[in-house]
Every structure is written in C-alpha cells, then in structure tokens.
Design an enzyme around this catalytic site. Sequence first.
Site, short mmCIF file in Angstrom:
data_model
loop_
_atom_site.label_atom_id
_atom_site.label_comp_id
_atom_site.label_asym_id
_atom_site.label_seq_id
_atom_site.Cartn_x
_atom_site.Cartn_y
_atom_site.Cartn_z
NE ARG A 258 -3.73 -2.37 2.25
CZ ARG A 258 -4.65 -2.70 3.16
NH1 ARG A 258 -4.87 -1.90 4.19
NH2 ARG A 258 -5.35 -3.81 3.04
NE ARG A 273 -1.35 5.58 8.85
CZ ARG A 273 -2.68 5.53 8.77
NH1 ARG A 273 -3.25 5.19 7.63
NH2 ARG A 273 -3.43 5.82 9.81
CD GLU A 345 -8.54 -1.47 10.25
OE1 GLU A 345 -8.41 -2.32 9.35
OE2 GLU A 345 -8.68 -0.25 10.03
CB SER A 348 -11.52 -4.69 8.10
OG SER A 348 -11.11 -3.48 8.68
NE ARG A 385 -2.02 -1.38 11.53
CZ ARG A 385 -2.85 -0.42 11.15
NH1 ARG A 385 -4.00 -0.24 11.79
NH2 ARG A 385 -2.56 0.37 10.14
#
Length: 422
Positions: A258, A273, A345, A348, A385
């Site tokens: 990403r 991140r 987070e 998801s 993460r």
Amino acid sequence: MIDLRALRDDPDRLRASQRARGEDDSVVDRLLDLDSRHRAALARFESLRAEQKSVGKSVSRASADEREALLARAKSLAADVKSAEAEAEALSGELSALLRSVPNLVESEAPVGGVDDFVVVEEVGTPREFDFTPRDHLELGEMLGAIDTDRGAKVSGARFYFLTGVGAMLELGLLNLAMQRATANGFTPVIPPVLVKPDTMEGTGFLGEHSAEVYHLPADDLYLVGTSEVPLAGYHADEILPADALPTRYVGWSSCFRREAGSYGKDTRGIIRVHQFNKVEMFVYAHPDQAHEEHLRLLAWEREMLDLLEVPYRVVDIAAGDLGTSAARKYDCEAWIPSQGRYRELTSTSNCTDFQARRLNIRYRDADGRPRFAATLNGTLATTRWIVAILENHQRADGSVAVPEALRPFVGRDVLEPIDKK
C-alpha cells in the site's frame, strides 16, 4: 455494480444509501435517465435492424419495378441501423461507466455518519495496568532484535522495515496459527499471486476512491495487491459455480503493498502504517440470502484469533460514510495499544453482497438451474500489525515479552528476551 432492475423498482433505496455515505444522490436520476435512453436507443436499433432484414428478404422476391425502391430503402436503413447501433453503444458505455462509479448499497442497519461515527458493539478484556512505564512496540522490537526500521529505510525508504530473529519467528508463528485456524474451520488455503491485471483490481472496487493507495507497474500494466481479497475475488471471475458449492471459503496468505497516500506524518514510528506487510485473509463466495449470517461468522472467527492472543480489543460497526466502495457493511476489531492509550484497528470484515460479483461476472446456479450473481465477503485473520499489540500488551519491565500460550508452539519459546547489543 448495483442491479439496474432493482434500481428501477426501488430508486429511493440507492438515494438513501448515497445520502448515508455522504455521496451525491442525484446520481440516481442520472442513472435512470441514461438507462431509459439506452433502452429506447436499443429498441430503435433492434426495430430498424428487423426492418432491414425484412426489406433484404423482400428484394429477391420483388418485381423489377419494386426492386429499385426497396434497394433505396435498404440503403437508407443500413445507415439508420449503423447510426442507431452507435448511439446504443455510446449510451451503454456511458451507463456502464456511471454504474461503475457508484458504490455498493449500504445495509440499512449500518450506522449513519463518517469516520468518527462508528458504533462500539462490544469491548472484550480490560486494558492492563502497568506498574512501570510501558515501552512502545518499536523500542521493544529493537531491544529484542526483532524490528529494524533504520535498515529498512536505508534499503527501501520510509515505512519499510526488517523483521529479524524473534520478530520473523513471531510473524511466521502468527500467520501459521491463523492458517491453521482457518483450515480447521473449512477454508481452503491459498497462496495467491500478488500482481493482478487491471480488470481484476478494478472489478474488486480498488481503482475508485482507493486508487491512490495502489502500486501500479506501468511497463507491465499490473497492480500490486493491498490484500489477497483482490486475487481471491478474481479467482472465479467469469465462472458459474455449482448450486451446491456455496459457501466456498478460501484463506489467502500473501504479502500486501500500500502506498499510504495521504498519510504523511501519520504513524511514522514503527510498523503500524507501512508500505509492505503480510496478511492472512479469509474470502467467501456465498448465497446472497446467506451473506449477512456469513458476515457474522467471519467476525466470530476474527474474534477467536484475538482471544487466543490475549489482547484487549473492541468490535466496532463502521459508519456508512467510512465504508469502502464495495462494502455494504463492515466490522472492525481494534486492539488496545498501551503506548498510545487507545484502540487501533487489527481486523476488518466486509460484506460486499453481489457488488464485486457483478463486476467480475461471478455466478452460481439457483435451485431452478438459473445463473445468479453470488455474494462475496472478506475478513482479516492476521497481519504484521498484530505484532504491535502482542509486544505492547505482553511486555515486562525488563523489556522481555511473554508469548501468548496459543502462539508458543509456533514461535518455539515462551518468552522473547532482550538481546545484548554489541
């Protein structure tokens, strides 16, 4: 894409969904107008073509006196048919492009609002009270010889890192535990490609509002995936699944990429991140009528994993205005991060209903043998993460970290000990 027939029957449903997302609901009127004009143009084309065929047949049977007029009419019709076909094709392309720009219909029960309007469904576990000042995951990772962001930046640039020693073992253990849990629950394990064609990336909905996040290789016209949801969604593109095949469940292990566009200055410390990470992703093809229940099952499997890692977390129902293009409903699980004093987070899970299946032409046969579009769902079962939450929640005063019991057989030790720096 949304269903045009459903839109004609109930346009107010899309209007309400657009408003819930904070999007322009006038797109509904534009879609209905284009749809009406396209169908009219198509009907005109088909009528003219039928007349053209009829005149063509009449020419061979006509008398000499009639033939000249019929040939003139045939020539005129040929031009009209060509013009009508071009108009119908142009309107079809315009309609298709507009349809592809419209996000999925939001479930009516999803919270209204934007990024900060999520609803906390449940909090699980109590954040630990430390009798010492807790270190953040990067300090712990450096003490353990587990995380090296300095050399990651030297080799690849900002937001890259090396996982070394017990850091590599911890990630491999975490991902292997996730794969084991998924296969025990009936998922087929998959190692998918991480480069996909444009139609696959676009079909999953990641080239709209998320296009700035995606790495593109122009020389090959291929995209690096940000989740194995993308190749797994394309796995059955242009196929019709057997009626008894649903639900079909896959679990993919892949590296993910990403660009983190728009995140300048955010989470620059550590591995929260980053541009590259590993992830285990659940992906399901389901009967549309069973998609809601399957979504809750995916959430339950995510929670089981977090329970095994013994970290406090909460489940949040994401508001409509913060949903991705393809999602009709999304739940996140957020773990407590002691050094930040807040939840972040980790997972998801999204119900994409038949939105992606329509774009990728994925169908199944119903009880009557007729092809219908399937529903697709996805859910995270582990990512790099998660190491952040494990290190910070299980740290000790001396910088060592207790390995959660469920991970010990995979990591090969009970405690991660600081190394002596030379």
